[in-house]
Write a protein that holds these residues in place. Sequence first.
Motif, mmCIF file in Angstrom:
data_model
loop_
_atom_site.group_PDB
_atom_site.id
_atom_site.type_symbol
_atom_site.label_atom_id
_atom_site.label_comp_id
_atom_site.label_asym_id
_atom_site.label_seq_id
_atom_site.Cartn_x
_atom_site.Cartn_y
_atom_site.Cartn_z
ATOM 1 N N LEU A 1 1.006 -1.119 0.053
ATOM 2 C CA LEU A 1 -0.007 0.005 -0.033
ATOM 3 C C LEU A 1 0.773 1.203 0.037
ATOM 4 O O LEU A 1 0.509 2.175 -0.683
ATOM 5 C CB LEU A 1 -0.848 0.092 1.161
ATOM 6 C CG LEU A 1 -2.232 -1.059 1.136
ATOM 7 C CD1 LEU A 1 -2.763 -0.914 2.457
ATOM 8 C CD2 LEU A 1 -2.987 -0.882 -0.119
ATOM 9 N N SER A 2 2.163 0.993 0.616
ATOM 10 C CA SER A 2 2.776 2.308 0.962
ATOM 11 C C SER A 2 3.368 2.526 -0.911
ATOM 12 O O SER A 2 3.437 3.938 -1.211
ATOM 13 C CB SER A 2 4.093 2.101 1.669
ATOM 14 O OG SER A 2 3.511 1.965 2.929
ATOM 15 N N MET B 1 -5.637 0.724 -6.883
ATOM 16 C CA MET B 1 -6.728 0.299 -5.844
ATOM 17 C C MET B 1 -7.645 -0.327 -6.359
ATOM 18 O O MET B 1 -8.338 -1.139 -5.705
ATOM 19 C CB MET B 1 -6.765 1.680 -5.022
ATOM 20 C CG MET B 1 -5.661 2.181 -4.286
ATOM 21 S SD MET B 1 -5.184 0.927 -2.818
ATOM 22 C CE MET B 1 -6.696 0.764 -2.016
ATOM 23 N N HIS C 1 -2.273 5.093 -8.928
ATOM 24 C CA HIS C 1 -2.835 4.403 -7.630
ATOM 25 C C HIS C 1 -4.090 4.221 -7.411
ATOM 26 O O HIS C 1 -4.428 3.325 -6.980
ATOM 27 C CB HIS C 1 -2.234 5.204 -6.417
ATOM 28 C CG HIS C 1 -2.839 6.449 -6.019
ATOM 29 N ND1 HIS C 1 -2.647 7.613 -6.642
ATOM 30 C CD2 HIS C 1 -3.733 6.584 -5.145
ATOM 31 C CE1 HIS C 1 -3.522 8.518 -5.988
ATOM 32 N NE2 HIS C 1 -4.261 8.035 -5.231
ATOM 33 N N LYS C 2 -4.851 5.046 -8.216
ATOM 34 C CA LYS C 2 -6.343 4.827 -8.138
ATOM 35 C C LYS C 2 -6.776 3.598 -9.106
ATOM 36 O O LYS C 2 -7.594 2.701 -8.425
ATOM 37 C CB LYS C 2 -7.048 6.048 -8.615
ATOM 38 C CG LYS C 2 -6.879 7.275 -7.882
ATOM 39 C CD LYS C 2 -7.672 8.397 -8.545
ATOM 40 C CE LYS C 2 -7.585 9.765 -7.411
ATOM 41 N NZ LYS C 2 -8.332 10.905 -8.104
ATOM 42 N N PHE D 1 0.537 4.265 -2.528
ATOM 43 C CA PHE D 1 0.123 5.593 -2.328
ATOM 44 C C PHE D 1 1.316 6.462 -2.317
ATOM 45 O O PHE D 1 1.126 7.633 -2.907
ATOM 46 C CB PHE D 1 -0.693 5.808 -0.895
ATOM 47 C CG PHE D 1 -1.945 5.362 -1.043
ATOM 48 C CD1 PHE D 1 -3.004 5.755 -1.527
ATOM 49 C CD2 PHE D 1 -2.168 3.797 -0.343
ATOM 50 C CE1 PHE D 1 -4.219 5.295 -1.422
ATOM 51 C CE2 PHE D 1 -3.435 3.312 -0.294
ATOM 52 C CZ PHE D 1 -4.662 4.099 -0.921
ATOM 53 N N PHE D 2 2.392 6.164 -1.738
ATOM 54 C CA PHE D 2 3.693 7.175 -1.767
ATOM 55 C C PHE D 2 4.498 6.836 -3.044
ATOM 56 O O PHE D 2 5.412 7.834 -3.191
ATOM 57 C CB PHE D 2 4.554 7.050 -0.287
ATOM 58 C CG PHE D 2 3.372 7.151 0.642
ATOM 59 C CD1 PHE D 2 3.190 8.302 0.925
ATOM 60 C CD2 PHE D 2 2.878 6.005 1.360
ATOM 61 C CE1 PHE D 2 2.376 8.691 2.097
ATOM 62 C CE2 PHE D 2 2.157 6.367 2.669
ATOM 63 C CZ PHE D 2 1.868 7.562 3.115
ATOM 64 N N ARG D 3 4.469 5.793 -3.651
ATOM 65 C CA ARG D 3 4.799 5.716 -5.045
ATOM 66 C C ARG D 3 6.525 5.921 -5.045
ATOM 67 O O ARG D 3 7.122 5.301 -4.200
ATOM 68 C CB ARG D 3 4.427 6.423 -6.058
ATOM 69 C CG ARG D 3 2.792 6.301 -6.208
ATOM 70 C CD ARG D 3 1.993 7.066 -6.839
ATOM 71 N NE ARG D 3 2.251 6.756 -8.430
ATOM 72 C CZ ARG D 3 1.940 7.712 -9.489
ATOM 73 N NH1 ARG D 3 1.129 8.717 -9.094
ATOM 74 N NH2 ARG D 3 2.208 7.300 -10.518
#
Length: 342
Positions: free
Chosen positions: A178-179, A225, A221-222, A182-184
């Motif tokens: 997840l990191s 997800m 990231h969208k 989101f933080f790529r």
Amino acid sequence: MLNPQPPDKNILSWPASLGWKDLLRIILAVALISLVLSKTSLEQIKAVSGVISWSWLSVAFLFYCALTFIKAAQYWSLLRRRATYFEVARIVVIQNALSNLVTTTAGIASYLTLLHLEQNVKMSRSGIVFFIAKMGDLFSMGLFLIVSSVMVWAQIPTLHEVVVLLAITITAVIGVFLSAVFFRHRFLGWTQRVFHWLHLDKIALMQRGLDTLQLLADQDHKTVMRLLLVSLAISISNMTITMAYSYSRVQAFHVPMDFWAIIFIAAIMQLVSLIPLQAFGGLGVIEITSVFLYGIFVVSPLDIPAVLIGMRAVYYLFNIAVLIYLPLQALFRRILRPKPSL
């Protein structure tokens, strides 16, 4: 839409890397299954096969088939339907056969290569899809492990630390995933610095992990997800059927265990299957682990090694039986192919 990337050189090298590592896995499998066989006898194995419940075994086979085609639906959805479902199902059947009858690396390589060569799906995309699917599977494994361990907690005092460690590890892996989503690139840069400082980037496995995070960080990231939510929904359904399959198989061999004990062992076995030291569908590794786990819950006299050998034979027969999909799919494709007009 996932951003196109050039094929990962590490992914492309997987088929070529098959060799001495797989030989070591085969040696380990033979050694471990020999140890299990030494704890039983041919007479006991015959006795076990003579009392199998064929009705429960039929139910287990239906669940096993459902698992194959739900997994195909998961990959098909994540690939955004770039290939037909039946073609993806064919590739999943081949992948499962190679993973369960040969080695896990052979199965993964077949999945990536067939999608690339036959369906023109880029290696990077199929690799990301495979990774997202595995994250969904890992979450589902962790969920069933935690729920079942709570239900049998009083019966497994020797495994408390192991269960807690597994739960922490699963949480950490999903947290890293997840990191990266989101933080790529910020998270990737920090990870690369830590790996370089610890000299972990010199280890091939760690470098492959960094390459995968790089591909993941390059995606929107969208979109990732959204694909992850789809994967989670299918993975939870898949894992629920896996538990039903495990329960049916245990009932087929008349093993005296309660429901939650079976679910707990099945959840542990799913995690054990992730260990990259296996050949022939976890031959030996699964049986040795199962001897210990069944010994915790089964208190009545029972030749557990003989039961496990019987389950292994059934498992291989199920894998071979599912392969009938390949000629059937080819036949229907030929029948449904539009005939050229005169």
